[in-house]
Scaffold this active site. Structure first.
Site, PDB file in Angstrom:
ATOM      1  N   GLY A  64       0.915  -1.188  -0.366  1.00 21.21           N
ATOM      2  CA  GLY A  64      -0.508  -0.277   0.399  1.00 21.21           C
ATOM      3  C   GLY A  64       0.675   1.393  -0.409  1.00 21.21           C
ATOM      4  O   GLY A  64       1.896   1.162   0.378  1.00 21.21           O
ATOM      5  N   GLU A 256      -3.630  11.706  29.128  1.00 22.30           N
ATOM      6  CA  GLU A 256      -5.003  12.607  29.266  1.00 22.30           C
ATOM      7  C   GLU A 256      -6.610  12.153  30.187  1.00 22.30           C
ATOM      8  O   GLU A 256      -6.451  11.036  30.147  1.00 22.30           O
ATOM      9  CB  GLU A 256      -5.288  12.416  28.085  1.00 22.30           C
ATOM     10  CG  GLU A 256      -5.835  11.393  27.479  1.00 22.30           C
ATOM     11  CD  GLU A 256      -5.550  11.031  25.284  1.00 22.30           C
ATOM     12  OE1 GLU A 256      -6.175  10.679  24.909  1.00 22.30           O
ATOM     13  OE2 GLU A 256      -5.132  11.742  24.588  1.00 22.30           O
ATOM     14  N   HIS A 299     -10.024  11.556  20.445  1.00 22.88           N
ATOM     15  CA  HIS A 299      -9.432  10.533  20.257  1.00 22.88           C
ATOM     16  C   HIS A 299     -10.492   9.716  20.975  1.00 22.88           C
ATOM     17  O   HIS A 299     -11.584  10.484  21.749  1.00 22.88           O
ATOM     18  CB  HIS A 299      -8.662  10.165  21.517  1.00 22.88           C
ATOM     19  CG  HIS A 299      -7.293  10.363  20.942  1.00 22.88           C
ATOM     20  ND1 HIS A 299      -6.117  10.712  21.649  1.00 22.88           N
ATOM     21  CD2 HIS A 299      -6.290  10.679  19.845  1.00 22.88           C
ATOM     22  CE1 HIS A 299      -4.815  11.696  21.492  1.00 22.88           C
ATOM     23  NE2 HIS A 299      -4.948  11.503  19.907  1.00 22.88           N
TER      24      HIS A 299
END
Length: 731
Positions: A64, A256, A299
């Site tokens: 790819g 986070e 996210h």
């Protein structure tokens, strides 16, 4: 001087729900992938994270475009890439063999690791193929892999001891000393050295690496935990590697909001410091201080679930455990240099081992403040607004189809209302019931328990018994117990068939009357059903269900919906009035690539400074592959908010090229006639092709201030915002 303690009150800490250990493993022979009867076997695969010059790597999706470009860079850097896999094809690519399956590659090339470079809708099958071939280390970088695909993968991983997963939705893993990269980290940022780094966010990890490199320390091993709901490798796994790695002298952890991995790391750090005579110094950061409750911050895993701590609370927990906390990753180099000097290692020797060519000049000045803007304390956390969130009527209709009747709340009852929710236990890497004997806001979280179970087997009788006991329903009449059991099994059926993230209900007992028996022994109220949008967006599954999404103005902000169409995550932060200088200091529009960096940019702008009051008006993540057109569309969104007095473009280039971002800024100037609007722009570019990007800005002649230092850029933003709020232009 090290950063001062954050002024976060202890009252803001939430005690995480106790996890009830439940036997979760399938019987022997239940599946071909079940190689070991205990979950502890997966823990033994941590050793596979120690990559280096010895590591033999293959790529899945080798031919790819992305894999080809990545392989060329990695091979030139020194990574031992042996070849790769293209399903059903033999041949050659980049002068290396291409094999038709991972099993064939394992037999002929004997790899230690595989990098999976396929799209999200193909990634789960590729990971499963690597697990079945027993590849020791599997690195998955793709974003937006459906949650239930990941849950199924972890039900495989948890019952074997051969393969370790890094990711998904992670930049990968890289050994700067061993010149081994499996991922897409920006190579010019790295230098061989002795600081180990583990991070949820890719862009924040790049910032951290750059800071450590500029300080002359370099890196040993960098592990991307990833920002998904469930990570194949977490902070504690990485810390165990760093503890015993002779090349690692200092450790950095970048967290986070979302999940409890940071708290688990804090517990490990406390125990490590107790048992070690000379513990390696640890510094840390937690992003998402100003994340609005219930919002997903870019996210897939960046949302605060029920019973989970805020970023401020995680900061305090890590600090109390002995980690030295910072507010922005540009601080890490200076801080770690000071910690290493105190802990005993020869800092000069460490600096000498880092390649001078990788350093981009001395770190000019750190972003540091002794005062903080405290976040209001909260003891209750709403369920996340992620993916498809059905309204009450839609939820009741769907539950009815699965045999669950939602009733109106009883006018009066002495019976307590219980919380019964089916969600994800991120630590156990499995589905779990989240249950509490009370739905009173003051003690729901305190009394709540997570009851995890295997995705492969579903809830067992023992799982259900545990739920009954904790909700204080085990001694209820037989028909009531039967109804609760049926509710649990029906929720599980709905959870898997429609790929839910969280299914939540309140349950109370119906008043019993011998004269008029209730039609049902249970009152089921307050349904909250959230389904995975990645299953729809990546794989086009559950089209009819996702067609129910309410996109009207009262359900979703028009600007957020417009951003979504361009692949941008935009969240308007609440605060004050609609005009600059009136009732609000939320007057800096932010444009950032990467969710973690976008969160931290918002956090950093909230810190007081001499430049005066001015904070972020929004969270905006252009995504990891932002284009010039994406940047121009982002400017449109920012300018639609009348509060915005200045625009701050903060880019750290990984996959995103800094010169492309610079071109996008100039495109926005032309298309939106920014010169006429008088909105100043501050641009900070670091990372891939940063010099080229800075040159584009410098030669443009536009009203743009360009910086490479974060603190200087923030200072200029606040100065300009203050000037415009006062009714003039500063420049």
């Amino acid at each position: 001087m090290l950063p001062c303690a954050r002024a976060s009150p202890m009252s803001s800490l939430i005690l995480r729900p106790k996890r009830i250990p439940v036997s979760t493993f399938p019987p022997s022979g239940a599946a071909s992938f079940s190689l070991s009867p205990t979950r502890a076997s997966y823990e033994k695969t941590i050793e596979h994270l120690k990559i280096g010059r010895h590591t033999r790597v293959i790529f899945q999706g080798f031919t790819g475009k992305q894999a080809t470009a990545n392989a060329k860079e990695s091979i030139a850097w020194g990574t031992r890439i042996l070849g790769g896999v293209r399903p059903g094809h033999d041949g050659e690519h980049l002068g290396l063999p291409v094999l038709p399956s991972v099993r064939a590659a394992k037999e002929h090339l004997k790899p230690d690791a595989t990098g999976i470079y396929v799209a999200a809708h193909q990634a789960a099958a590729a990971i499963e193929e690597a697990i079945e071939a027993e590849i020791p280390l599997i690195v998955a970088v793709a974003e937006h892999i459906p949650l239930h695909d990941i849950l199924r993968i972890h039900s495989m991983l948890n019952t074997q001891g051969k393969s370790r997963l890094v990711g998904a939705n992670a930049p990968g893993i890289i050994s700067a000393i061993g010149r081994c990269r499996i991922g897409f980290q920006p190579l010019p940022t790295f230098a061989p050295g002795h600081v180990g780094i583990v991070a949820k966010s890719g862009t924040l990890s790049y910032e951290t690496v750059a800071s450590v490199t500029r300080a002359g320390l370099g890196q040993s091993l960098c592990i991307g935990m990833g920002g998904d709901v469930i990570a194949g490798t977490n902070f504690v796994d990485a810390l165990k590697v760093f503890e015993h790695d002779a090349d690692t002298e200092g450790i950095i952890l970048v967290g986070e909001i979302g999940g409890g991995a940071e708290e688990e790391a804090a517990e490990w750090i406390k125990e490590y410091r107790r048992r070690s005579r000379n513990p390696k110094p640890i510094a840390a950061l937690v992003g998402g201080t100003l994340a609005p409750p219930g919002r997903v911050m870019g996210h897939a895993g960046a949302w605060i679930g029920p019973g989970e701590n805020s970023a401020d609370s995680k900061y305090r927990i890590l600090q109390d455990a002995g980690a030295v906390m910072v507010d922005h990753p540009s601080q890490f180099g200076r801080v770690m240099k000071g910690l290493l000097a105190k802990s005993g290692p020869d800092v000069q020797e460490i600096q000498d081992s880092a390649t001078a060519s990788a350093a981009s000049g001395p770190q000019r000045r750190s972003y540091h403040t002794s005062a903080r803007r405290p976040r209001p304390a909260s003891h209750t956390t709403p369920f996340q607004k992620r993916g498809l969130h059905l309204n009450a009527t839609q939820a009741a209709d769907l539950l009815s189809q699965h045999g669950i009747t939602v009733s109106s709340k009883p006018d009066s009852t002495t019976e307590p209302s219980r919380l019964i929710s089916l969600t994800v236990d991120r630590s156990a890497r499995s589905p779990a019931f989240y249950v509490s004997p009370s739905t009173e806001s003051k003690d729901t979280n305190a009394r709540a328990r997570l009851v995890p179970f295997s995705y492969h087997t579903g809830p067992t009788d023992r799982t259900i018994d545990t739920v009954l006991q904790h909700t204080q329903l085990s001694s209820a009449p037989a028909n009531t117990v039967g109804a609760v059991v049926q509710l649990l099994r029906s929720l599980w059926s709905l959870y898997t068939s429609h790929e839910a993230v969280t299914l939540s209900t309140h349950v109370s007992l119906a008043p019993y009357s011998s004269k008029v028996p209730p039609s049902s022994p249970l009152h089921i109220t307050n349904p909250s059903l959230i389904f995975d949008d990645a299953a729809f967006r990546s794989c086009n599954r559950h089209v009819d269900l996702h067609a129910l999404r309410d996109t009207s103005a009262h359900a979703i902000d028009a600007a957020e919906l417009a951003a979504e169409r361009h692949g941008i995550v935009y969240i308007k932060l609440p605060g004050g009035g609609d005009n600059p200088g009136q009732d609000s200091n939320h007057n800096i529009g932010t444009l950032v690539n990467g969710a973690g960096l976008a969160m931290n940019t918002v956090d950093a702008l909230s810190l007081p400074s001499a430049a005066g009051p001015a904070v972020a008006a929004n969270f905006l993540d252009t995504g990891g592959k932002a284009t010039a057109e994406t940047v121009a569309r982002s400017f449109e969104l920012l300018l639609a908010d009348a509060r915005v007095a200045v625009i701050f473009v903060n880019i750290f280039g990984g996959l995103t090229l800094c010169d492309m971002i610079a071109q996008g800024v100039l495109l926005a100037f032309e298309q939106l006639r920014l010169d006429d609007k008088g909105v100043p722009v501050v641009v900070r570019l670091r990372g891939t092709r940063e010099k080229e990007g800075q040159d584009v800005i410098a030669k443009s002649g536009k009203r743009v201030w360009a910086f490479d230092d974060f603190a200087e850029a923030v200072g200029k933003c606040k100065e300009l915002a203050r000037g415009r709020s006062a009714g003039g232009l500063v420049g």
